[in-house]
Structure formats: C-alpha cells, structure tokens
Design a protein around this motif. Sequence first.
Motif, PDB file in Angstrom:
ATOM      1  N   SER A 203       0.840  -1.196   0.000  1.00 39.23           N
ATOM      2  CA  SER A 203       0.000   0.000   0.000  1.00 39.23           C
ATOM      3  C   SER A 203       0.876   1.247   0.000  1.00 39.23           C
ATOM      4  CB  SER A 203      -0.892   0.008   1.244  1.00 39.23           C
ATOM      5  OG  SER A 203      -0.091   0.103   2.413  1.00 39.23           O
ATOM      6  N   ALA A 204       0.275   2.376  -0.380  1.00 36.59           N
ATOM      7  CA  ALA A 204       0.999   3.651  -0.342  1.00 36.59           C
ATOM      8  C   ALA A 204       1.527   3.914   1.062  1.00 36.59           C
ATOM      9  CB  ALA A 204       0.075   4.780  -0.785  1.00 36.59           C
ATOM     10  N   GLU A 306       1.521   5.174  12.418  1.00 37.62           N
ATOM     11  CA  GLU A 306       0.096   5.194  12.746  1.00 37.62           C
ATOM     12  C   GLU A 306      -0.758   5.170  11.490  1.00 37.62           C
ATOM     13  OE1 GLU A 306      -0.706   8.377  15.558  1.00 37.62           O
ATOM     14  OE2 GLU A 306       0.611   7.360  16.991  1.00 37.62           O
ATOM     15  N   ARG A 307      -0.328   5.891  10.450  1.00 36.70           N
ATOM     16  CA  ARG A 307      -1.078   5.881   9.185  1.00 36.70           C
ATOM     17  C   ARG A 307      -1.074   4.471   8.592  1.00 36.70           C
ATOM     18  NH1 ARG A 307       0.448   7.850   4.884  1.00 36.70           N
ATOM     19  NH2 ARG A 307      -1.393   8.769   3.992  1.00 36.70           N
ATOM     20  N   ARG A 311      -4.519   2.204   8.202  1.00 34.24           N
ATOM     21  CA  ARG A 311      -4.976   1.730   6.895  1.00 34.24           C
ATOM     22  C   ARG A 311      -5.218   0.220   6.919  1.00 34.24           C
ATOM     23  NH1 ARG A 311      -4.108   2.135   1.147  1.00 34.24           N
ATOM     24  NH2 ARG A 311      -5.355   0.402   0.384  1.00 34.24           N
ATOM     25  N   LEU A 312      -4.311  -0.513   7.557  1.00 34.86           N
ATOM     26  CA  LEU A 312      -4.493  -1.964   7.652  1.00 34.86           C
ATOM     27  C   LEU A 312      -5.790  -2.284   8.389  1.00 34.86           C
ATOM     28  CD1 LEU A 312      -0.927  -3.260   8.653  1.00 34.86           C
ATOM     29  CD2 LEU A 312      -2.020  -3.434   6.426  1.00 34.86           C
ATOM     30  N   SER A 321      -8.877  -6.925   1.589  1.00 33.19           N
ATOM     31  CA  SER A 321      -7.421  -6.985   1.592  1.00 33.19           C
ATOM     32  C   SER A 321      -6.828  -5.589   1.716  1.00 33.19           C
ATOM     33  CB  SER A 321      -6.943  -7.635   0.295  1.00 33.19           C
ATOM     34  OG  SER A 321      -5.541  -7.496   0.190  1.00 33.19           O
ATOM     35  N   SER A 322      -5.690  -5.504   2.408  1.00 32.96           N
ATOM     36  CA  SER A 322      -4.980  -4.230   2.530  1.00 32.96           C
ATOM     37  C   SER A 322      -3.980  -4.052   1.395  1.00 32.96           C
ATOM     38  CB  SER A 322      -4.224  -4.196   3.861  1.00 32.96           C
ATOM     39  OG  SER A 322      -3.207  -5.184   3.869  1.00 32.96           O
ATOM     40  N   LEU A 323      -3.868  -5.038   0.538  1.00 29.59           N
ATOM     41  CA  LEU A 323      -2.839  -5.027  -0.514  1.00 29.59           C
ATOM     42  C   LEU A 323      -3.410  -4.573  -1.845  1.00 29.59           C
ATOM     43  CD1 LEU A 323      -1.250  -8.505   0.314  1.00 29.59           C
ATOM     44  CD2 LEU A 323      -0.373  -6.271   0.973  1.00 29.59           C
TER      45      LEU A 323
END
Lengths: 335, 68
Positions: A203-204, A306-307, A311-312, A321-323
């Motif tokens: 992720s970004a 923390e970001r 996000r996860l 999914s976080s991907l």
Amino acid sequence: MDHEGPRLPTPRGPLSRGVDAYLRGAGRLPRLEEVARAEVYGDDLQLALYLCYELHYRGFAEVPPEREWDPDLLRTRAAMEQRFLSALRTDAHVHHSVDEALAGLLVEPVEGTGVTHFLRAEGELWQVREYAAQRSLYHLKEADPHAWVLPRLWGRAKAGMAAVEFDEWGGGRAERVHAALFADLMTDLGLDTTYGRYLDAASAEALVTVNMMSLFGLHRTLRGALVGHFATVEITSSPGSRRLAEAMRRTGAGPAAEHFYDEHVEADAVHEQVVRHDVIGGLLEQEPQLAPDIAFGIDATEFVEERFGARLLTDWRASRSSLCTPLAQEAAHIS
Amino acid sequence: MPNSPSDRPAAPRRVTVQRKGPLLMEGPVEVELEDGSVVSSDRFRVALCTCRRSRRYPWCDTSHRDRA
C-alpha cells in the motif's frame, strides 16, 4: 539470491509511469508541475520516489546501475523529496524536546489499539500474511537504510550505532542476519522471499514508511532525524514484537515466524538502551543543535507508522485486503 | 602483537545501573538463576531484568515500562 535485482513494478500514475519509462530508457521524466500536483502520500508519488531510492539498494533488473547517479533523475527525486519532507514536517506532531518526544514511547498503553494489538488479539492468518508481505519491503533490507548515517556520526554515537547495526546484520553470522530471519518467517507463511516481490502489492502507506527511512538515511542534513527514527523503531519494537510473536503462535504461523519476533523482543530491549544512551546521548553531546531534528525523526516515525496501521485496520475491519494485489490469488501457485 | 588483550591485565567490566530499567553489561554473560540453572547470552551488550516482571527473565523485555 537474485543478482539482477527485482523487476520494475507496475506504475500507479503519471509520476511513477514517467520514472519507470525513464529508467527503462524509453521515455521522459515527469515534469516538475506534475510533481507539484500529485498527492504527497499517494500511491503514485510514493512509488515514483521508491523507484528512485531503490537504485541505491539493489536496483532493478531492467535498469543500468549507473542510473543511480543520473543528474536528471536526482533532480526529479529532489522535487518529490521536498514535497514529502515538508508534508512530514507539517503533519507530524511536534514535540519541543527529545525527552518529551521519547517520553510517550516509553509508556505502554494498557489497552492499545494499534495493529500489533489487533493481530495479537484477533488477527487471522490471512491478515498475518498481508502484514508480513507489506513489511517485507523493509525487513528484507532490515537496518540497511540506517547504515548511511554511520559516516556522519563519530565517537559514542558512531560506536553505538555500529554495534546495533552489526547485531541487526547477524553479528558476523549469515544465518542470523535479521533480513534472513524474516525470509524464513515468509517461508513459514507461504510467501515468496524474492527481494522486491511484494512491491506491487504494498500500500501507499507501507511505501511511505520505507521511503521515509531512505530519505533520512541518504541526506547527511537529516542525520538527526535518522537517529530519532531509528530510536523510535528500537524502542517500540520490543513490546510490539512480543504481541506479534503471540499472533504467530496463535495463528500457527510456524516456528521461524515465531522466532523472528521472539528474537526482536530481546534484541531490541538491548538496542533501545544503546540507541537512547549512546547514539542519541552521544549525538546530543556532540551536536546539541540537532535536538529538534531528532525529535522530528521520532514524531515523523510515529506519524507514518500510525497511518500504516490505521490503513491496515480500516481494510481488515471492512473484510477486505490491505494489498494492491491480494495474496489469495498467488497462494494457489505457491502451495 | 600490539593491542593484544593479553599484554595488560583485563580492564574491569563496567556495569551500568539505572533508576528505572535493566542492568547493562558487556556480553557475553552467564547468569546463574536461583534454582542453580545457568543461562547465557552472547549479545554484544546484555540487558538484565531488575524489575522481575520480564517474561524472558533474566533478560529485559521492556516490561519495566510504566503503563497508562
């Protein structure tokens, strides 16, 4: 060991498309106006920056190694770095002193809400695998971004930093290199240990965490921030690793997966002491004017971590999914 | 051999104490526990738990930290 370096990832917008094309010798770099318009923590700018930085680590199979010092590429990188750094300086909470910045890290919340608390209490194996895939961008080059600070330190700070880095790199034993221990964890989880394999998936927010280390490591002027960043990683690692080791045991991830985090519980309890007393303490004695930068490195690390965690958790709580490229598709051909 | 440690008597080994936190000493060390068993650590520096809260006793695991 992949000698050629990983393949270039798929671009995520105009900036990363431009950098990708330039690295392949098949196009022009993005214009500075395009850099100015991009979302600073977004996929496109962060991937473009990651591509520039990776040339200083292992590079990419399609890219001639000389591109590392290409002046036009460095100019584009500088424009992206300027935006990234000024955003971090604006957005990270600002403590007035190093002691104040450290104080928050040295207290453990009774009921933490971060991603390691979640994984310990209720994380499922698919979430543990995603976490490892995202973190592999850093852990497969664990402690490498911090090596660049060594020539910029001396005395007690240098000796302490070098000692911790030596420990991270296995203390002279290849099988104990932390990056190698992480590769063993990935094998337990059925992940591909090839360096750079999950760059497309990350992720970004994950790219931001690694880009920040490269940014701090590559610039001597940011040596204070690098030291503050490193201290934050070491101070928060021990309790976080204990929670992750519990998550590995509970999900049945495997012995190497457990060992990676168990090792970090003990190792980083020591590293924390060395980094706080010798590295930060030594640097402040020699260069007291760097105190605000050390505090900035601490605050910026908390901000990007923390970001990343938020996000996860947002994705996982929505059962998605976080991907960018989910693992589910590839588990089939690995097993 | 210049710099050979055997040229001179061994320097005393310094142990660092802190009001809050582990004892710090140069590794490797062996620790004899109350039941007579001996555990060892070959880390370059060793952090020995003094609060007795560590789950990896006698090694520090940062359990001495305040909780809020």
